[in-house]
Design a protein around this motif. Structure first.
Motif, PDB file in Angstrom:
ATOM      1  N   PRO A  13       0.820  -1.223   0.000  1.00 55.35           N
ATOM      2  CA  PRO A  13       0.000   0.000   0.000  1.00 55.35           C
ATOM      3  C   PRO A  13       0.850   1.268   0.000  1.00 55.35           C
ATOM      4  N   ILE A  14       1.998   1.199   0.626  1.00 60.97           N
ATOM      5  CA  ILE A  14       2.893   2.364   0.620  1.00 60.97           C
ATOM      6  C   ILE A  14       3.369   2.640  -0.804  1.00 60.97           C
ATOM      7  N   LEU A  15       3.794   1.580  -1.484  1.00 59.19           N
ATOM      8  CA  LEU A  15       4.293   1.745  -2.848  1.00 59.19           C
ATOM      9  C   LEU A  15       3.196   2.236  -3.783  1.00 59.19           C
ATOM     10  N   ALA A  16       1.986   1.778  -3.517  1.00 62.91           N
ATOM     11  CA  ALA A  16       0.865   2.222  -4.348  1.00 62.91           C
ATOM     12  C   ALA A  16       0.719   3.735  -4.248  1.00 62.91           C
ATOM     13  N   GLN A  17       0.861   4.255  -3.033  1.00 62.61           N
ATOM     14  CA  GLN A  17       0.756   5.699  -2.864  1.00 62.61           C
ATOM     15  C   GLN A  17       1.968   6.415  -3.458  1.00 62.61           C
ATOM     16  N   LEU A  18       3.133   5.810  -3.269  1.00 63.68           N
ATOM     17  CA  LEU A  18       4.347   6.460  -3.767  1.00 63.68           C
ATOM     18  C   LEU A  18       4.345   6.552  -5.293  1.00 63.68           C
ATOM     19  N   HIS A  19       3.792   5.529  -5.912  1.00 69.10           N
ATOM     20  CA  HIS A  19       3.837   5.487  -7.375  1.00 69.10           C
ATOM     21  C   HIS A  19       3.251   6.751  -8.001  1.00 69.10           C
ATOM     22  N   THR A  20       2.175   7.230  -7.417  1.00 68.71           N
ATOM     23  CA  THR A  20       1.500   8.393  -8.007  1.00 68.71           C
ATOM     24  C   THR A  20       2.327   9.674  -7.841  1.00 68.71           C
ATOM     25  N   HIS A  21       3.315   9.616  -6.964  1.00 64.31           N
ATOM     26  CA  HIS A  21       4.132  10.817  -6.749  1.00 64.31           C
ATOM     27  C   HIS A  21       5.437  10.781  -7.531  1.00 64.31           C
ATOM     28  N   GLY A  22       5.683   9.691  -8.243  1.00 61.75           N
ATOM     29  CA  GLY A  22       6.969   9.545  -8.926  1.00 61.75           C
ATOM     30  C   GLY A  22       6.890   9.901 -10.395  1.00 61.75           C
ATOM     31  N   GLY A  23       7.889   9.414 -11.137  1.00 61.31           N
ATOM     32  CA  GLY A  23       7.898   9.617 -12.576  1.00 61.31           C
ATOM     33  C   GLY A  23       8.735  10.790 -13.033  1.00 61.31           C
ATOM     34  N   HIS A  24       9.459  11.391 -12.104  1.00 55.20           N
ATOM     35  CA  HIS A  24      10.247  12.568 -12.478  1.00 55.20           C
ATOM     36  C   HIS A  24      11.733  12.274 -12.586  1.00 55.20           C
ATOM     37  N   ALA A  25      12.185  11.211 -11.966  1.00 58.64           N
ATOM     38  CA  ALA A  25      13.631  10.961 -11.885  1.00 58.64           C
ATOM     39  C   ALA A  25      14.169  10.332 -13.164  1.00 58.64           C
ATOM     40  N   HIS A  26      15.416  10.631 -13.445  1.00 61.82           N
ATOM     41  CA  HIS A  26      16.145   9.918 -14.490  1.00 61.82           C
ATOM     42  C   HIS A  26      16.816   8.717 -13.817  1.00 61.82           C
ATOM     43  N   ILE A  27      16.435   7.527 -14.243  1.00 64.38           N
ATOM     44  CA  ILE A  27      16.914   6.314 -13.584  1.00 64.38           C
ATOM     45  C   ILE A  27      18.041   5.703 -14.403  1.00 64.38           C
ATOM     46  N   VAL A  28      19.194   5.613 -13.770  1.00 66.41           N
ATOM     47  CA  VAL A  28      20.409   5.203 -14.473  1.00 66.41           C
ATOM     48  C   VAL A  28      20.975   3.944 -13.811  1.00 66.41           C
ATOM     49  N   GLY A  29      21.190   2.902 -14.583  1.00 70.29           N
ATOM     50  CA  GLY A  29      21.795   1.682 -14.047  1.00 70.29           C
ATOM     51  C   GLY A  29      23.250   1.580 -14.472  1.00 70.29           C
ATOM     52  N   LEU A  30      24.108   1.177 -13.547  1.00 74.49           N
ATOM     53  CA  LEU A  30      25.505   0.926 -13.901  1.00 74.49           C
ATOM     54  C   LEU A  30      25.827  -0.528 -13.618  1.00 74.49           C
ATOM     55  N   THR A  31      26.397  -1.202 -14.606  1.00 72.90           N
ATOM     56  CA  THR A  31      26.788  -2.576 -14.389  1.00 72.90           C
ATOM     57  C   THR A  31      28.194  -2.774 -14.948  1.00 72.90           C
ATOM     58  N   GLY A  32      28.831  -3.855 -14.555  1.00 71.24           N
ATOM     59  CA  GLY A  32      30.212  -4.110 -14.955  1.00 71.24           C
ATOM     60  C   GLY A  32      30.865  -4.991 -13.909  1.00 71.24           C
ATOM     61  N   SER A  33      31.967  -5.617 -14.277  1.00 68.39           N
ATOM     62  CA  SER A  33      32.610  -6.587 -13.385  1.00 68.39           C
ATOM     63  C   SER A  33      32.993  -5.957 -12.051  1.00 68.39           C
ATOM     64  N   PRO A  34      33.038  -6.791 -10.994  1.00 69.23           N
ATOM     65  CA  PRO A  34      33.529  -6.285  -9.710  1.00 69.23           C
ATOM     66  C   PRO A  34      34.939  -5.707  -9.882  1.00 69.23           C
ATOM     67  N   GLY A  35      35.171  -4.563  -9.282  1.00 70.26           N
ATOM     68  CA  GLY A  35      36.491  -3.955  -9.371  1.00 70.26           C
ATOM     69  C   GLY A  35      36.664  -3.018 -10.556  1.00 70.26           C
ATOM     70  N   ALA A  36      35.656  -2.950 -11.421  1.00 69.89           N
ATOM     71  CA  ALA A  36      35.773  -2.086 -12.601  1.00 69.89           C
ATOM     72  C   ALA A  36      35.790  -0.612 -12.226  1.00 69.89           C
ATOM     73  N   GLY A  37      35.316  -0.321 -11.021  1.00 70.88           N
ATOM     74  CA  GLY A  37      35.304   1.072 -10.574  1.00 70.88           C
ATOM     75  C   GLY A  37      33.910   1.676 -10.560  1.00 70.88           C
ATOM     76  N   LYS A  38      32.889   0.835 -10.503  1.00 70.11           N
ATOM     77  CA  LYS A  38      31.512   1.332 -10.536  1.00 70.11           C
ATOM     78  C   LYS A  38      31.213   2.261  -9.360  1.00 70.11           C
ATOM     79  N   SER A  39      31.567   1.811  -8.150  1.00 67.63           N
ATOM     80  CA  SER A  39      31.259   2.629  -6.972  1.00 67.63           C
ATOM     81  C   SER A  39      31.968   3.979  -7.046  1.00 67.63           C
ATOM     82  N   THR A  40      33.227   3.945  -7.443  1.00 71.96           N
ATOM     83  CA  THR A  40      34.003   5.180  -7.542  1.00 71.96           C
ATOM     84  C   THR A  40      33.382   6.092  -8.602  1.00 71.96           C
ATOM     85  N   LEU A  41      32.971   5.475  -9.678  1.00 68.51           N
ATOM     86  CA  LEU A  41      32.359   6.244 -10.765  1.00 68.51           C
ATOM     87  C   LEU A  41      31.020   6.838 -10.334  1.00 68.51           C
TER      88      LEU A  41
END
Ligand code: B12
Ligand SMILES: Nc1nc2c(ncn2[C@@H]2O[C@H](COP(=O)(O)OP(=O)(O)O)[C@@H](O)[C@H]2O)c(=O)[nH]1
Ligand SMILES: [Mg+2]
Lengths: 154, 323
Positions: free
Chosen positions: B34-62
Motif C-alpha cells: 500500500p505504501i508503494l501504491a501511494q508512492l507510485h503516483t508521486h513519482g515519474g520525475h527521476a532519471h533512472i540510471v543503471g551501472l553494471t560491470g565486473s567487480p572492481g571495474a570502478g563502478k562505486s568510484t564512478l
C-alpha cells in the motif's frame, strides 16, 4: 549492521574481522571504511536503516567521538538502534561509555561468537526478525511512535 | 484516501521515513505494497540510471564521481548500491559506501546499500520498488550500481532508463562477456581506469563490436564510448553530458514512454504471477501437494491433470475440463 571506524584510526583489522564474522552469521553488514566522522556514521545509519552500529576504535579518541555520535543520534530521533563499541577501550572509560548508552564494549581477544550472541540478544526485538511488528498495528497502520520521534532530518 | 503518515514524511523529505520504507521493501513486508501504491503516483520525475560491470571495474568510484558532477549541476541524487549476499550464510558485506565517502554530509544525496539476498527476480523487484521510493522522494537522478554478473543484472538494469556498462582496459574476458549479452542493454559504454594503458584499444574494440550489431544501426541513439578515470574524475563531465543526451533522445523518440510501458507490463505480470502462487499456497495444503507429486511420480496421474486439479481448486474455470 553498520561497522564503522571513527576518527583518524587506521587499525582496521578488527573491524574487518568483525564485519566478516557478522556476515558469516547471516547478517548484512555495511562497512564504511576508516576515517568516519560522527556525522558520517549517523547519516549512514539513518540512510541504511540499520539495526546496530558497531564502532571499532583503537586510537584512544573514543571519549571525544562517542558522545558526538550519541548526541547526533538523539538529534535525529534515532533511538531504536543498538550502539556497540570495541577495540582498545581502557577499563576506566567503560562506565562512562556505558553511561552514554553504548553497549557491549569488547576488547582484544573477544571471541566472535560472544559478540554475535550479544548482537542477537540486544537488537530491538521487532528489528531482529524481518517482521516489523510495530508498523503493523491495524487501524493506525504505518503511524507509530516513529512519526513523533523523527524530525525531518534535513 | 489520504496518504499514510510515513508516506507524507517521505514526501516532506524525511530521510528516516525513506530509509524505513526501503527496509519494508527489502523485507517484502506486507505494508510495502500500500505504501508503494501511494508512492507510485508521486513519482515519474527521476532519471533512472543503471551501472553494471565486473567487480572492481570502478563502478562505486564512478557513481561517486558522477553524483558529484550532477550535484554541481544542481541535481539531487539517490543511489542504490547492490552487493551479493553470501550463498552460505545469507549474510553480506556491503562495501560500496567506502568509495562514496566524499558524498557524505550532503543532504541532497541519499545512498542505500542493498544485498542481493539470493533470489534474482526478488532483487529486481526490490530494486525497482526502492527506485520508486527514491523517485517519489524527489531525487532528480537515481543511480543503481549492480554487481555485474548474469541474468539478474540484465533484469535490474532493465528497470533503468539509461544503462551504463563499465569496462576497464585490457580485460579481454570482459569483452567476451559483453559479446555474450550485455552489448544489447548498454546505452553508454564507459572505459574506466583510462589512466591505465590500453584504454584506447578497449574503446576501439568496443566500437567495432557495436558496429557489428546490426540492430543498433536502426536505432536513433548511437551508443557512445566514454573514457573515464573515476580515480581523478577525468571524463566524468562528458559522461554526465551523455546521460542527459540519452534522456533527451529517449524523450524525442518517444522511447521513454514505450520503455515505461514495457516495464509496467512486466511488473504487473510479475505481481500477478506472485499473486497466483500466493493463492495456490493458501489453497493447497502441503499434504495435498505431496500427494499430487507422489501420484505423478508413481504415474497414477500426470503433471497436466495434477496442475489442472490445482487450477480448478483455486477457481480457474478454464482448467475445469482437465479434471
Ligand atoms: C596491528 C597493529 C597495528 C597495525 C594496524 C594494521 C591494520 N590495518 O589494522 C599498524 C602497524 C599499521 C599499527 C599502527 C599504529 N598503531 Co597499532 N597496533 C596494532 C596491534 C598490535 C594489534 C591490533 C590488531 O589488529 N589486532 C587484531 C584485531 C583482530 O583485534 P582488535 O582490533 O582488537 O579487535 C578485536 C576486539 O577488540 C574486538 N573489537 C574490535 N572492534 C570492535 C568493535 C565492536 C563494536 C565490538 C563489539 C568488538 C570489537 O573484536 C576483535 C576480535 O576480538 C595493537 C595492540 C593490540 N594488542 O591490540 C596496536 C595498537 C592498537 N597500536 C597502537 C598505536 C599507538 C599505533 C600507532 C599510533 C603507532 C605509531 N606511533 O605509529 C599507529 C597508528 C596507525 C593509524 N593510522 O591509526 C596502540 C594504541 C594505543 C592507544 N589506543 O592508546 C596499540 C594498542 C599498541 C600499544 N599497546 O601501544 N598498529
Ligand atoms: N587507476 C584507477 N583505479 C580506479 C579507477 N576507478 C576505480 N579505481 C579503483 O578500482 C578499485 C575498485 O573500485 P570500485 O569503485 O570499488 O569498483 P566496483 O567493484 O566496480 O564498485 C578501487 O581500488 C578503486 O580505487 C580509475 O579510474 N583508475
Ligand atoms: Mg562497488
Amino acid at each position: 549492521m553498520l561497522v564503522a571506524k571513527p576518527g583518524l584510526d587506521g587499525h582496521d583489522r578488527g573491524a574487518k574481522v568483525l564485519a566478516r564474522a557478522l556476515r558469516d552469521a547471516g547478517m548484512e553488514v555495511i562497512y564504511t571504511g576508516i576515517r568516519q566522522t560522527p556525522q558520517m556514521i549517523v547519516e549512514a545509519a539513518i540512510q541504511e536503516d540499520v539495526d546496530a552500529i558497531l564502532m571499532s576504535i583503537l586510537s584512544g579518541a573514543h571519549m571525544a567521538i562517542f558522545p558526538k555520535v550519541m548526541e547526533l543520534l538523539r538529534q535525529n530521533g534515532v533511538d531504536d538502534v543498538l550502539v556497540m563499541a570495541g577495540g582498545i577501550l581502557p577499563d576506566e572509560d567503560i562506565p562512562a561509555i556505558e553511561q552514554m548508552g553504548i553497549k557491549g564494549n569488547f576488547g582484544p581477544g573477544t571471541p566472535m561468537a560472544t559478540i554475535i550472541e550479544y548482537v542477537r540478544a540486544n537488537i530491538a526485538p521487532e528489528r531482529l526478525t524481518q517482521d516489523l511488528a510495530p508498523l503493523r498495528s491495524g487501524g493506525a497502520a504505518f503511524d507509530t511512535q516513529e512519526s513523533q520521534q523523527s524530525q525531518a532530518a534535513q | 484516501m489520504a496518504n499514510y503518515p510515513i508516506v507524507e514524511r517521505l514526501l516532506a523529505g524525511d530521510r528516516r521515513a525513506l530509509a524505513r520504507i526501503v527496509t519494508l521493501i527489502e523485507n517484502n513486508a506486507p505494508e510495502a505494497r500500500p505504501i508503494l501504491a501511494q508512492l507510485h503516483t508521486h513519482g515519474g520525475h527521476a532519471h533512472i540510471v543503471g551501472l553494471t560491470g565486473s567487480p572492481g571495474a570502478g563502478k562505486s568510484t564512478l557513481v561517486m564521481q558522477l553524483a558529484r558532477e550532477l550535484r554541481r549541476r544542481e541535481q539531487r541524487i539517490g543511489i542504490i548500491a547492490v552487493d551479493p549476499s553470501s550463498p552460505f550464510s545469507g549474510g553480506a558485506i556491503l562495501g560500496d559506501r567506502i568509495r562514496m565517502q566524499e558524498l557524505a554530509g550532503d543532504p541532497n544525496v541519499f545512498i542505500r546499500s542493498m544485498a542481493s539476498r539470493g533470489s534474482l527476480g526478488g532483487l529486481a523487484t526490490a530494486t525497482r520498488d526502492a527506485v520508486r521510493a527514491l523517485d517519489a522522494a524527489g531525487f532528480d537522478t537515481i543511480l543503481i550500481e549492480t554487481v555485474g554478473a548474469g541474468q539478474a543484472e540484465v533484469e535490474i538494469v532493465r528497470a533503468a532508463q539509461t544503462v551504463i556498462v563499465v569496462t576497464v582496459p585490457g580485460m579481454g574476458d570482459d569483452i567476451q562477456a559483453i559479446k555474450a549479452g550485455i552489448l544489447e542493454i548498454a546505452d553508454i559504454f564507459v572505459v574506466n581506469k583510462a589512466d591505465r594503458p590500453g584504454a584506447d584499444q578497449t574503446a576501439a574494440e568496443l566500437r567495432m563490436l557495436l558496429s557489428l550489431d546490426e540492430q543498433r544501426k536502426e536505432r536513433a541513439w548511437r551508443v557512445p564510448i566514454v573514457k573515464t578515470s573515476a580515480a581523478s574524475g577525468e571524463g566524468v563531465p562528458e559522461l554526465a553530458d551523455k546521460l542527459a543526451a540519452h534522456l533527451a533522445s529517449l524523450r524525442e523518440t518517444g522511447q521513454l514512454g514505450s520503455r515505461s510501458g514495457r516495464q509496467a507490463r512486466s511488473e504487473m505480470l510479475a505481481l500477478l504471477h506472485q499473486a497466483l502462487l500466493d493463492k495456490i499456497a493458501a489453497t493447497i495444503s502441503t499434504e495435498d501437494w505431496n500427494r499430487l507429486i507422489d501420484e505423478v511420480v508413481e504415474r497414477q496421474t500426470d503433471p497436466y491433470s495434477a496442475a489442472g486439479e490445482i487450477a480448478r481448486r483455486i477457481g480457474l474455470a478454464a482448467a475445469q475440463e482437465q479434471d
